[in-house]
Design a protein around this motif. Structure first.
Motif, PDB file in Angstrom:
ATOM      1  N   ASN A  41       0.831  -1.205   0.000  1.00  0.00           N
ATOM      2  CA  ASN A  41       0.000   0.000   0.000  1.00  0.00           C
ATOM      3  C   ASN A  41       0.862   1.251   0.000  1.00  0.00           C
ATOM      4  N   PHE A  42       0.228   2.393  -0.309  1.00  0.00           N
ATOM      5  CA  PHE A  42       0.939   3.658  -0.326  1.00  0.00           C
ATOM      6  C   PHE A  42       0.568   4.501   0.887  1.00  0.00           C
ATOM      7  N   PHE A  43       1.520   5.313   1.329  1.00  0.00           N
ATOM      8  CA  PHE A  43       1.318   6.205   2.462  1.00  0.00           C
ATOM      9  C   PHE A  43       2.079   7.497   2.205  1.00  0.00           C
ATOM     10  N   GLU A  44       1.679   8.557   2.868  1.00  0.00           N
ATOM     11  CA  GLU A  44       2.541   9.730   2.977  1.00  0.00           C
ATOM     12  C   GLU A  44       3.527   9.400   4.093  1.00  0.00           C
ATOM     13  N   VAL A  45       4.762   9.127   3.716  1.00  0.00           N
ATOM     14  CA  VAL A  45       5.702   8.497   4.643  1.00  0.00           C
ATOM     15  C   VAL A  45       5.951   9.360   5.875  1.00  0.00           C
ATOM     16  N   LYS A  46       6.079  10.672   5.702  1.00  0.00           N
ATOM     17  CA  LYS A  46       6.292  11.533   6.870  1.00  0.00           C
ATOM     18  C   LYS A  46       5.123  11.398   7.846  1.00  0.00           C
ATOM     19  N   ASP A  47       3.899  11.392   7.306  1.00  0.00           N
ATOM     20  CA  ASP A  47       2.715  11.243   8.149  1.00  0.00           C
ATOM     21  C   ASP A  47       2.696   9.866   8.816  1.00  0.00           C
ATOM     22  N   LEU A  48       3.087   8.836   8.063  1.00  0.00           N
ATOM     23  CA  LEU A  48       3.133   7.479   8.621  1.00  0.00           C
ATOM     24  C   LEU A  48       4.133   7.402   9.771  1.00  0.00           C
ATOM     25  N   LEU A  49       5.301   8.028   9.593  1.00  0.00           N
ATOM     26  CA  LEU A  49       6.306   8.035  10.656  1.00  0.00           C
ATOM     27  C   LEU A  49       5.800   8.784  11.887  1.00  0.00           C
ATOM     28  N   ASP A  50       5.144   9.919  11.661  1.00  0.00           N
ATOM     29  CA  ASP A  50       4.604  10.703  12.785  1.00  0.00           C
ATOM     30  C   ASP A  50       3.525   9.923  13.528  1.00  0.00           C
ATOM     31  N   LYS A  51       2.603   9.307  12.778  1.00  0.00           N
ATOM     32  CA  LYS A  51       1.461   8.655  13.407  1.00  0.00           C
ATOM     33  C   LYS A  51       1.867   7.337  14.093  1.00  0.00           C
ATOM     34  N   LEU A  60       3.950   2.880  24.939  1.00  0.00           N
ATOM     35  CA  LEU A  60       5.041   2.795  25.914  1.00  0.00           C
ATOM     36  C   LEU A  60       4.906   3.807  27.045  1.00  0.00           C
ATOM     37  N   ASP A  61       3.957   4.733  26.905  1.00  0.00           N
ATOM     38  CA  ASP A  61       3.788   5.815  27.869  1.00  0.00           C
ATOM     39  C   ASP A  61       5.063   6.656  27.970  1.00  0.00           C
ATOM     40  N   VAL A  62       5.541   7.091  26.812  1.00  0.00           N
ATOM     41  CA  VAL A  62       6.680   8.006  26.734  1.00  0.00           C
ATOM     42  C   VAL A  62       6.242   9.240  25.948  1.00  0.00           C
ATOM     43  N   GLU A  63       7.043  10.302  26.013  1.00  0.00           N
ATOM     44  CA  GLU A  63       6.674  11.549  25.333  1.00  0.00           C
ATOM     45  C   GLU A  63       6.600  11.383  23.823  1.00  0.00           C
ATOM     46  N   SER A  64       7.595  10.710  23.265  1.00  0.00           N
ATOM     47  CA  SER A  64       7.673  10.651  21.813  1.00  0.00           C
ATOM     48  C   SER A  64       8.471   9.432  21.377  1.00  0.00           C
ATOM     49  N   SER A  65       8.253   9.015  20.140  1.00  0.00           N
ATOM     50  CA  SER A  65       9.052   7.941  19.554  1.00  0.00           C
ATOM     51  C   SER A  65       9.126   8.146  18.056  1.00  0.00           C
ATOM     52  N   TYR A  66      10.099   7.478  17.444  1.00  0.00           N
ATOM     53  CA  TYR A  66      10.344   7.682  16.010  1.00  0.00           C
ATOM     54  C   TYR A  66      11.049   6.448  15.470  1.00  0.00           C
TER      55      TYR A  66
END
Length: 363
Positions: A41-51, A60-66
């Protein structure tokens, strides 16, 4: 025709652990299925990484992940973020020799070779590597002596490859960095606790996606949102070279969810798996086998096999030959010992290892 015959490669039994040279870990069918969904499938990769980052952070109950391409790529981008911050000119000119503010302090005993040297990865991220202390000792005073106006971060390597004695513990390392208003990057590539170092206060903690998490080739960064936002900006620079595919983003996210929801084998359960194997080995002349815990303190039990009559290095090398190539942990082979890591070894493979050792000793 099976995959081994088709490409003329050998079947491998991985009793050495989550090693990159062998492909990391076994990826389960459900994770492979999710990778397929991502690939198809296709995605907007930046949006996929953010979401997916938000999804994992909530899990994980952490502030952020990437999600990144690998733990090494994560280290490089985390260092690039410390140097460049949100300055686009610096991001696009990461190796500008006129920018002196790029020093990253690391304990000398942590600058190890894990397939490449840690310092190679650091320099890829733009760092001027500053080693604190000595190979067998690094005090807090040694680290303080290395900090100056050009220091941008401190890097801590949590790995079995590193010198374990004479090094500062993670918490005091983090506390020292924060006393100087400096961020801490923790390389926890093979670690299994996805919250521990974040909860200690590290700005970012980097994990391999294909080791403890049993995901596809990838890496995970967890940490403070302000710092991970800076790491994301590296996508305009070196991050673009280190891009991660959509299939691995989806696959790793699912693997992490499975990892958090599935109970891991206890110490006693791991010992039980090795009980019969060790018993059989102890019947062989000149062999002593027992359970030992991971030297870096992780909740991992392995079989430590001591050879009193034959050269352990030659035995380890012989195991890598034949129809099935068996890889063991050979770090102590010069002391007459090898270890068997059973995390990616099934019961049938465990018996293959036993019989192969028996054949080598009786040859």
């Amino acid at each position: 025709m099976n995959i081994y015959s088709k490409y003329h490669v050998s079947r491998v039994i991985n009793a050495s652990g989550k090693m990159t040279i062998l492909g990391g870990s076994r990826v389960q069918d459900k994770v492979i299925e999710q990778c397929g969904i991502g690939a198809g499938n296709f995605f907007e990769v930046k949006d996929l990484l953010d979401k997916t980052g938000e999804y994992i952070a909530n899990l994980l109950d952490v502030e952020s992940s990437y999600i990144v391409n690998s733990a090494s790529g994560g280290i490089a981008q985390a260092i690039g973020a410390a140097i460049c911050q949100d300055n686009y000119q610096k991001i696009m000119n990461l190796y500008d020799p006129t920018n002196n503010k790029r020093e990253v302090v690391i304990c000398k005993g942590h600058n190890v070779n894990y397939g490449t040297a840690v310092e190679v990865t650091m320099r890829l991220g733009g760092a001027k590597v500053v080693e604190a202390g000595y190979a067998n000792e690094c005090t807090l005073d040694s680290i303080k002596a290395c900090i100056n106006e050009n220091t941008v971060a401190l890097l801590y390597i949590k790995s079995h490859h590193c010198v374990q004695k004479g090094m500062p513990d993670v918490q005091e390392f983090i506390d020292l960095a924060h006393a100087y208003d400096l961020p801490v990057i923790v390389d926890a590539a093979a670690e299994g606790d996805l919250k521990k170092y974040y909860q200690m206060g590290a700005e970012c903690v980097i994990y391999s996606g294909t080791k403890a998490l049993c995901g596809p080739t990838s890496g995970l960064i967890v940490g403070k949102k302000s710092y991970i936002d800076l790491i994301k900006k590296q996508y305009a620079g070196i991050g673009r070279i280190m891009k991660v595919g959509k299939e691995n983003i989806i696959g790793l996210t699912y693997a992490i969810e499975e990892y958090m929801n599935q109970p891991q084998l206890t110490i006693e359960q791991q010992k039980d798996r090795l009980k019969e194997f060790n018993h059989l080995l102890n019947q062989l002349d000149g062999v002593q086998a027992k359970c030992v815990q991971d030297g870096a303190g992780r909740p991992i039990i392995r079989s430590e096999i001591t050879f009193t009559h034959q050269d352990a290095k030659k035995i380890a090398q012989s195991l890598k030959t034949g129809e099935v190539h068996i890889y063991t942990r050979d770090y102590k082979a010069n002391l007459g010992q090898i270890e068997i890591d059973i995390r990616d070894v099934d019961d049938e493979e465990l018996m293959i290892i036993y019989h192969r050792i028996q054949e080598i000793l009786e040859a």
